[in-house]
Design an enzyme around this catalytic site. Structure first.
Site, short mmCIF file in Angstrom:
data_model
loop_
_atom_site.label_atom_id
_atom_site.label_comp_id
_atom_site.label_asym_id
_atom_site.label_seq_id
_atom_site.Cartn_x
_atom_site.Cartn_y
_atom_site.Cartn_z
N LYS A 114 22.03 -62.76 43.47
CA LYS A 114 22.65 -61.57 44.08
C LYS A 114 22.21 -60.30 43.36
O LYS A 114 21.91 -59.29 43.99
CB LYS A 114 24.18 -61.66 44.03
CG LYS A 114 24.78 -62.59 45.08
CD LYS A 114 26.28 -62.34 45.21
CE LYS A 114 26.94 -63.37 46.11
NZ LYS A 114 28.41 -63.26 46.10
N LYS A 197 21.00 -72.18 55.94
CA LYS A 197 22.43 -72.46 56.12
C LYS A 197 23.05 -71.49 57.11
O LYS A 197 22.72 -70.31 57.11
CB LYS A 197 23.14 -72.28 54.77
CG LYS A 197 23.60 -73.57 54.16
CD LYS A 197 24.24 -73.37 52.79
CE LYS A 197 25.46 -72.49 52.78
NZ LYS A 197 26.24 -72.61 51.54
N LYS A 200 27.55 -66.05 57.37
CA LYS A 200 27.94 -64.75 57.96
C LYS A 200 26.94 -63.68 57.62
O LYS A 200 26.89 -62.64 58.27
CB LYS A 200 29.33 -64.35 57.45
CG LYS A 200 29.35 -64.20 55.95
CD LYS A 200 30.71 -63.91 55.41
CE LYS A 200 30.67 -64.05 53.91
NZ LYS A 200 31.30 -65.21 53.36
P1 AMP Z 1 31.16 -68.71 51.88
O1 AMP Z 1 31.73 -68.06 53.09
O2 AMP Z 1 29.68 -68.86 51.92
O3 AMP Z 1 31.69 -68.14 50.61
O4 AMP Z 1 31.69 -70.21 51.90
C1 AMP Z 1 33.04 -70.57 51.84
C2 AMP Z 1 33.15 -72.07 51.94
O5 AMP Z 1 32.57 -72.56 53.15
C3 AMP Z 1 32.45 -72.82 50.80
O6 AMP Z 1 33.25 -73.93 50.44
C4 AMP Z 1 31.14 -73.25 51.41
O7 AMP Z 1 30.64 -74.41 50.81
C5 AMP Z 1 31.52 -73.51 52.87
N1 AMP Z 1 30.36 -73.20 53.73
C6 AMP Z 1 29.86 -71.96 54.02
N2 AMP Z 1 28.79 -72.05 54.84
C7 AMP Z 1 28.59 -73.37 55.07
C8 AMP Z 1 27.64 -74.10 55.82
N3 AMP Z 1 26.67 -73.50 56.52
N4 AMP Z 1 27.73 -75.46 55.83
C9 AMP Z 1 28.71 -76.08 55.14
N5 AMP Z 1 29.64 -75.45 54.40
C10 AMP Z 1 29.58 -74.11 54.36
#
Ligand code: AMP
Ligand code: TRP
Length: 334
Positions: A114, A197, A200
């Site tokens: 980041k 992946k 958002k």
């Molecule tokens: P984030 O919004 O990226 O901070 O993710 C929040 C939670 O959602 C974390 O536990 C991530 O591991 C899960 N997560 C986010 N994106 C994915 C994805 N594409 N596939 C699986 N888990 C996800």
């Protein structure tokens, strides 16, 4: 017998969670809350480590909490609260900051990624210290199990190191937690770019399914998902990333094994797989979306519910914070 303590959280950084959050976090959390004494937080203080718009942040915090509940996290079975409602998080983070090495924090790969993207001047000390705040979140509750995605593994390792260091320096104060890492099958990829992946922060939203999207919009995104020219429904992450992604979404929403789904669609093109998957997504998210909108329509009630849960969290957190303050030799207020 007391249930093992579990902690996890998500940042309130979008208006809606996406399918990856749902499959990779909310759905497993919902199952885990049955066998654990679970704490789930909306980690709003973490969200502040990158610039946020104050006018919309508050709404995102409520929306995230509403989606937790709508997806089945029970505010009675579990403790579901907003991180900033429990001041002990920042208080313990300070203590842990004092035993964290500068180099140790600098080795966190998420920070390195980041900060190199943003440049040193735009990178805050908050972003640097974020894994220590995460350690405080976990250690305050004497957590045993931390369900997270693979990207958070290193932060849970740091948490364990800090807990062990604190305990050996100041006497046993914290439980040493363990990460529970979601498998590859829980990872969801972007429908338009199936080797990245679903996130958002994707460049285009065409491949991202939002939990709060209109059902017709989600269905259209599935129908337009990138596949390949082969026309054979088979699971192969390397050669057929698009179709494999559709299969793993199908599997996680239906609870059926991938080979079983592949067998069902043998000899059929991608059209019927997509059509049925679109129906599954609409059936799964329809009720979640409706419940989330109901909860968001009454923010005062939602705030009261979060406040009651914050009381529970606060009580558990205060006990640990007091023990940590004592252990390092701070003077108790007379
Ligand atoms: P984030 O919004 O990226 O901070 O993710 C929040 C939670 O959602 C974390 O536990 C991530 O591991 C899960 N997560 C986010 N994106 C994915 C994805 N594409 N596939 C699986 N888990 C996800
Ligand atoms: N850092 C995590 C993320 O970005 C969120 C988080 C904060 C968390 N505190 C936590 C996860 C404690 C598990 C436990 O996804």
């Amino acid at each position: 017998m007391t249930k093992p303590r579990l902690y996890s959280g998500m940042q309130p950084s979008a208006d809606s969670l996406q399918l990856g959050n749902y499959v990779g976090a909310l759905k497993p959390w919902k199952a885990l809350q049955e066998e654990h004494d679970a704490f789930f937080s909306v980690v709003d203080l973490h969200a502040l480590t990158v610039p946020q718009d104050p006018a919309t942040l508050r709404e995102k915090i409520r929306r995230t909490a509403a989606q937790y509940i709508a997806a089945g996290i029970s505010p009675e079975k579990s403790t579901l609260y907003v991180q900033s409602h429990v001041p002990a998080h920042t208080e313990l983070a300070w203590i842990l900051n004092t035993i964290t090495g500068f180099g140790e924090a600098g080795r966190m790969t998420q920070f390195k990624d980041k900060s190199s993207r943003q440049g040193a001047d735009a990178t805050s000390v908050g972003l640097f210290a974020y894994p220590v705040l995460m350690a405080a979140d976990i250690l305050l509750y004497q957590t045993e199990v931390v369900p997270v995605g693979d990207d958070q593994r290193q932060h849970v390792e740091l948490t364990r190191d800090l807990a062990e260091r604190f305990n050996s320096r100041f006497g046993k104060t914290f439980t040493i937690p363990k990460a529970l890492i979601g498998g590859d099958d829980a990872r969801i990829y972007d429908l338009q770019n199936p080797t990245s992946k679903m996130s958002k922060s994707a460049e285009s939203m065409a491949g991202v399914i939002w939990v709060l999207d209109e059902p017709a919009v989600s269905a259209k995104k599935i129908m337009r998902a990138v596949t390949d020219d082969e026309g054979v429904v088979a699971y192969d992450r390397e050669k057929k990333p698009g179709v494999s992604n559709l299969l793993s979404i199908y599997s996680s929403l239906s609870g059926r094994a991938i080979p079983e789904i592949v067998a069902e669609y043998e000899g059929q093109g991608y059209g019927s797989l997509k059509k049925n998957l679109a129906e599954l997504v609409v059936a799964e998210f329809g009720p979640v979306r409706e419940r989330a909108h109901e909860l968001m329509a009454d923010p005062a009630e939602l705030d009261r519910l979060l406040s009651r849960n914050a009381d529970r969290a606060n009580e558990a957190a205060q006990t640990t914070l007091a023990a940590a303050y004592d252990a390092v030799g701070l003077l108790r207020r007379g």
